[in-house]
Design a protein around this motif. Structure first.
Motif, PDB file in Angstrom:
ATOM      1  N   ARG A 255      26.319  48.787  40.931  1.00  0.00           N
ATOM      2  CA  ARG A 255      25.681  49.595  39.898  1.00  0.00           C
ATOM      3  C   ARG A 255      24.332  50.136  40.373  1.00  0.00           C
ATOM      4  O   ARG A 255      23.926  51.222  40.011  1.00  0.00           O
TER       5      ARG A 255
ATOM      6  N   SER B 216      28.843  43.292  41.540  1.00  0.00           N
ATOM      7  CA  SER B 216      28.908  44.390  40.581  1.00  0.00           C
ATOM      8  C   SER B 216      27.516  44.987  40.367  1.00  0.00           C
ATOM      9  O   SER B 216      27.362  46.191  40.192  1.00  0.00           O
ATOM     10  N   ARG B 217      26.492  44.122  40.397  1.00  0.00           N
ATOM     11  CA  ARG B 217      25.128  44.630  40.207  1.00  0.00           C
ATOM     12  C   ARG B 217      24.731  45.546  41.353  1.00  0.00           C
ATOM     13  O   ARG B 217      24.110  46.592  41.163  1.00  0.00           O
TER      14      ARG B 217
ATOM     15  N   TYR C  81      31.093  33.834  47.396  1.00  0.00           N
ATOM     16  CA  TYR C  81      31.559  34.957  46.574  1.00  0.00           C
ATOM     17  C   TYR C  81      30.870  34.946  45.219  1.00  0.00           C
ATOM     18  O   TYR C  81      30.927  33.977  44.483  1.00  0.00           O
ATOM     19  N   ASP C  82      30.200  36.035  44.930  1.00  0.00           N
ATOM     20  CA  ASP C  82      29.491  36.123  43.645  1.00  0.00           C
ATOM     21  C   ASP C  82      29.846  37.451  42.987  1.00  0.00           C
ATOM     22  O   ASP C  82      29.261  38.492  43.310  1.00  0.00           O
ATOM     23  N   PRO C  83      30.801  37.446  42.079  1.00  0.00           N
ATOM     24  CA  PRO C  83      31.271  38.719  41.507  1.00  0.00           C
ATOM     25  C   PRO C  83      30.190  39.471  40.748  1.00  0.00           C
ATOM     26  O   PRO C  83      30.138  40.703  40.780  1.00  0.00           O
ATOM     27  N   VAL C  84      29.292  38.743  40.093  1.00  0.00           N
ATOM     28  CA  VAL C  84      28.259  39.405  39.295  1.00  0.00           C
ATOM     29  C   VAL C  84      27.294  40.140  40.213  1.00  0.00           C
ATOM     30  O   VAL C  84      26.923  41.303  39.964  1.00  0.00           O
TER      31      VAL C  84
ATOM     32  N   PRO D  29      46.545  41.044  26.676  1.00  0.00           N
ATOM     33  CA  PRO D  29      45.151  41.013  26.213  1.00  0.00           C
ATOM     34  C   PRO D  29      44.576  42.389  25.932  1.00  0.00           C
ATOM     35  O   PRO D  29      43.615  42.512  25.183  1.00  0.00           O
TER      36      PRO D  29
ATOM     37  N   ALA E  94      34.793  31.610  49.904  1.00  0.00           N
ATOM     38  CA  ALA E  94      34.890  31.270  48.491  1.00  0.00           C
ATOM     39  C   ALA E  94      33.537  30.835  47.953  1.00  0.00           C
ATOM     40  O   ALA E  94      33.168  31.153  46.823  1.00  0.00           O
TER      41      ALA E  94
ATOM     42  N   PRO F 253      41.612  32.320  50.829  1.00  0.00           N
ATOM     43  CA  PRO F 253      40.344  32.593  51.521  1.00  0.00           C
ATOM     44  C   PRO F 253      39.705  31.317  52.024  1.00  0.00           C
ATOM     45  O   PRO F 253      39.920  30.243  51.474  1.00  0.00           O
TER      46      PRO F 253
END
Lengths: 349, 364
Positions: A70, A66-67, A60-63, A104, A57, A52
């Protein structure tokens, strides 16, 4: 009938399990006859896509993503991130098999390693090659040592009971000693395990001793301590059968190297008038053990940092056994000396 | 994992039941099996140690060489993949381990406790060197370091450990280095919580932290200068002493053997070449390699001793503990010396020499 069918069934079950694995080990980059055909089918692979861009890059904020998801009450697509391994193992024929230990998601997964211990690096770069040079035995071309045949004794005599009897163990012992093979680069002695053992007979009356011993052994080895019961009544030592009296911890790999490095670099140099490991130590199959007194145990940095948390009278001593895959006391001692453990007194060969 | 073992065992057992055509293919006699079968077990290999004949017609001059080395002094730099892997495993551990037993280490309502709480609010986890990450809760899945993040670098982790030891975690004290870089500072009320930071003085007690010594640089002055004679260069690698002889050839110090053992000769050569200002240890009494030079046919005829076909050098391994080489009073006619790594030796010596010595030099 069922028995005869079993191998086929197991093979089928095995194949069914192996299928995802086979899928995983087939990278798109390897060239087979079908590679070109595959390329025709799938237009792009992850290997051909460039990474990318810098801006993408950075932003990019994965949290946050996801928020947002949600917030809009839009969960992840079903059946993703929902896998749980089965709680009980139901046999090899059950369709629901647990994942391997290294996965895992497995219930018995243990994370690690977390570092490459310094002592291990020293072993690989310096100690191993020095040991090979020190213990090397040259075999000229065209010569080899005499072959060692059957080492167990046979029963000789007229007695009819000697027929088909199992062979006799060697004289003066009930087991065969290890063979010392010629040294080569494949059998250089190395440390396989460190066992820390602490016996506290006072724990029979007051279990606090056992708890303290467990906490300390666990703190200094980074391994969960296991408690052991007395197997027999021993009046001389005040042991009663079935009572918990000792704790052990087996440190392997990374933990073992960290523990030994700590011992050799921090604890032992601070002991006043420590003579070294007794030269009589060693069981003839590459294991060396020695003991530490309670005040020596309290020199470990993990104990020292909150020394006040332990009742001072209850800090136990311990025995440390260093397991190596050397086949004689001499080789094991050489390895110990190379990592910095001196020996004193009469040597046990 | 008993299940795995059982299935593996069963699979192994299943493999014994092979259909006949398959079994026939497997047990087919190949040329290799025929070749191994032909070799009898008791070849003319002897169990008596062979002894060379006392008066050989032709011979080689025997030299002793010394591979004097300084082992690596520090750990090696981690490959970026290794460090990323270790960070991944540490964060996994954070998710799977039981919570930190705080009150066993820090008494309640003490200045240390308040400092601990403050620091935990900032980094979210008891681990000091894995960055701002929380192993429990809804967002524990977010354990991957983003592109350009420095959490996996060893240097960054060392800095965080030192920060933790030196600083109290007060507002505006430990910032600008770690927390702001990872770009997660803005999330979830972190700002609001930070406003409620406790004062440093509690009941008249002031927490003071001593300054810690920084670890020394992994790159030394000698590395920067390119000083090939210093023993303080290339701390992560093994350095070997190579010398330049009269003919201008770089090689390990070597000399003709007189009536002495290899081990004794090696000790003599170390002293005669590098001087007495070296604390050395000759490892073992066996050579670790050899190099053979054959005199060409035509010059052999002209030479005074035509029975000497050339010379063989046997290399003994030695380690230097302290000191430095000094060629001023050397008796072997050496002109110069260097402490070189494996790769540098390859460039310095001739190809034939390198081919015979390369396998006795370690990777690191």
């Amino acid at each position: 009938m069922a028995l005869r069918e079993l191998p086929l069934r197991t093979a089928v079950a095995f194949c069914r399990d192996a299928r995802p694995l086979l899928h995983a080990i087939r990278p798109l980059s390897c060239r087979n006859a079908s590679t070109d055909a595959l390329k025709e089918l799938t237009s792009s692979s992850s290997f051909s896509v460039p990474p990318p861009s810098q801006e993408l890059a950075q932003g990019y904020d994965p949290v946050a993503r996801s928020r947002l998801r949600r917030l809009k009450k839009r969960g992840l697509p079903p059946s993703r991130y929902q896998y749980r391994p089965p709680k009980y193992y139901r046999g090899p024929l059950h369709p629901h098999q647990p994942p391997p230990e290294s996965d895992p998601s497995s219930r018995v997964f243990q994370p690690g390693p977390f570092s490459i211990p310094r002592l291990e690096e020293t072993y690989q770069s310096t100690i191993a090659s020095d040991l090979l040079t020190l213990t090397y035995m040259h075999y000229p071309p065209g010569w080899r040592p005499e072959k060692i045949g059957q080492r167990l004794r046979t029963w000789t005599g007229d007695s009819p009971y000697f027929k088909n009897r199992p062979l006799r163990p060697p004289r003066g012992s009930d087991h065969l000693r290890l063979l010392n093979e010629a040294r080569n680069f494949r059998n250089i002695p190395k440390i396989t395990k460190v066992t820390v053992h602490s016996m506290v007979p006072e724990a029979q009356d007051n279990s606090a001793h056992l708890h303290i011993a467990g906490m300390i052994v666990q703190a200094i080895t980074n391994v969960r301590a296991v408690a052991h019961k007395a197997k027999h009544n021993v009046v001389g030592w005040g042991l009663r059968e079935g009572k918990y009296i000792s704790v052990t911890a087996d440190a392997e790999r990374e933990d073992a190297y960290h523990f030994l490095a700590k011992l050799v670099d921090v604890v032992l140099p601070r002991i006043k008038e420590w003579k070294g490991v007794p030269g009589s130590s060693g069981d003839g199959s590459g294991n060396i053990s020695f003991g530490l007194t309670p005040d020596q145990v309290s020199l470990f940095p993990e104990v020292e940092i909150n020394y006040d948390a332990y009742p001072p009278k209850m800090i136990p001593g311990c025995h440390i056994t260093i397991h190596t895959d050397a086949t004689s006391n001499k080789d094991a001692r050489l390895l110990m000396q190379a990592i910095g453990l001196p020996f004193y007194g009469k040597l046990n060969d | 994992m008993s299940g795995q073992q059982t299935s593996r065992r069963l699979a192994v057992r299943a493999s014994q039941y092979i259909c006949r055509p398959c079994r026939d293919t497997i047990s087919r006699n190949t040329y290799s099996t025929a070749a191994t079968a032909l070799q009898p077990d008791d070849q003319p290999l002897q169990h008596i140690y062979p002894v060379a004949s006392a008066t050989p017609r032709t011979s080689y001059v025997v030299n002793t060489g010394v591979v004097l080395s300084r082992p690596p002094q520090i750990t090696r730099d981690l490959h970026p993949f290794e460090s990323a892997y270790f960070l991944y495993q540490r964060r996994l551990n954070e998710r799977l381990a039981l919570p930190f037993t705080r009150y066993f280490y820090i008494k309640k309502n003490t200045p240390a406790d308040i400092e601990w709480k403050r620091k935990l609010r900032q980094r979210l986890t008891p681990a000091r060197d894995i960055g701002r990450y929380k192993g429990y809760g809804d967002e524990a899945w977010n354990d991957e370091a983003l592109i350009g993040a420095s959490e996996s670098q060893v240097q960054w982790q060392v800095e965080r450990l030192l920060d933790d030891a030196e600083k109290t975690g007060k507002e505006g004290e430990g910032e600008g280095q770690g927390e702001k870089k990872d770009g997660e500072e803005k999330e979830e009320g972190g700002e609001g919580e930070k406003k409620a930071v406790a004062p440093t003085t509690i009941g008249g007690k002031i927490i003071e932290h001593e300054a810690f010594e920084r670890p020394m640089s992994r790159v030394t002055e000698a590395d920067l200068k390119g000083d090939l004679k210093s023993l303080n260069r290339q701390l992560q690698r093994t350095l070997y002493l190579v010398v330049k002889d009269k003919s201008g050839q770089w090689m390990f110090p070597q000399d003709k053997m007189t009536k002495e053992s290899l081990h004794v000769a090696a000790e003599r050569i170390i002293v005669q070449s590098g001087g007495i200002n070296m604390n050395t240890w000759v490892v073992g009494k066996v050579p670790i390699g050899h190099h053979q030079v054959d005199i060409p046919e035509e010059s052999l005829k002209a030479s005074p001793n035509p029975n000497e076909l050339g010379y063989k050098t046997f290399f003994m391994k030695a380690r230097i503990m302290a000191g430095q080489a000094d060629l001023k009073e050397n008796k072997l006619g050496l002109e110069d010396f260097k402490w070189l790594t494996r790769e540098e030796i390859e460039k310095a010596v001739t190809f034939d020499y390198w081919r015979s010595v390369r396998n006795m030099l370690g990777d690191r």
